[in-house]
Write an enzyme that holds these catalytic residues in place. Sequence first.
Site, short mmCIF file in Angstrom:
data_model
loop_
_atom_site.label_atom_id
_atom_site.label_comp_id
_atom_site.label_asym_id
_atom_site.label_seq_id
_atom_site.Cartn_x
_atom_site.Cartn_y
_atom_site.Cartn_z
N ASP A 11 0.86 -1.19 0.00
CA ASP A 11 0.00 0.00 0.00
C ASP A 11 0.89 1.23 0.00
O ASP A 11 1.64 1.47 0.96
CB ASP A 11 -0.90 -0.03 1.25
CG ASP A 11 -1.99 1.02 1.21
OD1 ASP A 11 -2.02 1.82 0.25
OD2 ASP A 11 -2.81 1.06 2.14
N ASP A 105 -2.98 2.46 -6.03
CA ASP A 105 -1.92 2.56 -5.02
C ASP A 105 -1.81 1.34 -4.11
O ASP A 105 -1.11 1.39 -3.09
CB ASP A 105 -2.13 3.81 -4.16
CG ASP A 105 -3.48 3.82 -3.45
OD1 ASP A 105 -4.31 2.93 -3.74
OD2 ASP A 105 -3.70 4.72 -2.61
N GLU A 106 -2.46 0.24 -4.45
CA GLU A 106 -2.31 -0.94 -3.61
C GLU A 106 -2.57 -2.21 -4.41
O GLU A 106 -3.20 -2.19 -5.46
CB GLU A 106 -3.24 -0.89 -2.39
CG GLU A 106 -4.70 -1.08 -2.73
CD GLU A 106 -5.56 -1.30 -1.50
OE1 GLU A 106 -5.13 -2.04 -0.58
OE2 GLU A 106 -6.65 -0.72 -1.45
#
Length: 352
Positions: A11, A105-106
Amino acid sequence: MKDSLNFLHFDLDAFFASCEELEHPELKGNPMVVGGRSRRGIITTANYEARKYGLHSAMPIFQAKSLCPHVIIVPTRHHFYSKKSAEVFEILYRFSPRIEKMSVDEGAMDISGIDLEPEVLAERIQERVYRETGLTLSIGISYNKFLAKLASDWNKPSGVMVITKEMMPEFLLPLPVGKVAGVGRKTEKKLQGMGIYLVSDLMEIPGDTLVYHFGKQGQIMYDRIRGIDLRKVETDRVRKSLGIERTYEKDLNNREEMKEILKTYCAELEEDLKRHHVVGKTVSLKIKYYDFTAFTRNFTLMEYTRDAEEIYQKIEYLFDGLMIKKPVRLMGVTMNQLRDDDIEQLRFTDLF
């Protein structure tokens, strides 16, 4: 130590805000949010300085200003964030091709075939990503996806956390029930009304009782606090759709705020479609209420596209046709019927 620790969740820390700080170092150390500047705008990401004032994603800008009058508001630049995300994922693919991209983003990585101790692997990933992009990420490692994701949020920013089978279920027992994935604020309040505040309290409740009160989500809660999660890493190669969906820290009630959020999702989705070199023909809007009831609405386009404005026009049409009767805890936008974008479709008007 590796044993069955086959899941790694990563993350990126305060991703949009961190990207802006890379280009504008003078922002570091100041409370800053990325989002719309208008009164109707919402926060997309808050940096860690802003979070000290209670600012968070999906919060209206006017509320953020009341909590922190000196907050710096930076307009969203999805193309830039997509570019940085692509750089990070390119690095991650060097370590393993088995990656599930959950958002810009993860994601989750299947590390079962990597002959490295998981913590050593995590440190190498962090070092490589920071050296090549300037960004930091937090990593969680465990034997299933739920626990790996929980672990990745444990030592933010730049943390590494490992949860083993030997740590379960004792590791979870002292945690507030709100830490269990799938337990939002409304569900947490309902559980508290039943005298359930900690995972240790939840552990005492029979599975059929949870199902009676919470439906399918009750069974998920029952399983997850016992370390049971059978989901696998789903790679891009088997993906038939691309989408953006998120659960909010606070339930949403304002329709205009919801539309602003959906507009940012459409822009983010366009960049994801570009990165995967695909276009799609059916757009889907997903809404989940605070009580976990959910529904989806679809619209099939005349032609394949990945244009954010065109996608949002259809999403807005679907949204405007809805009666939102309860607080919303999750929204999502998905593009289905994907195909490679290297095939140009002949338009009807091209025949004349």
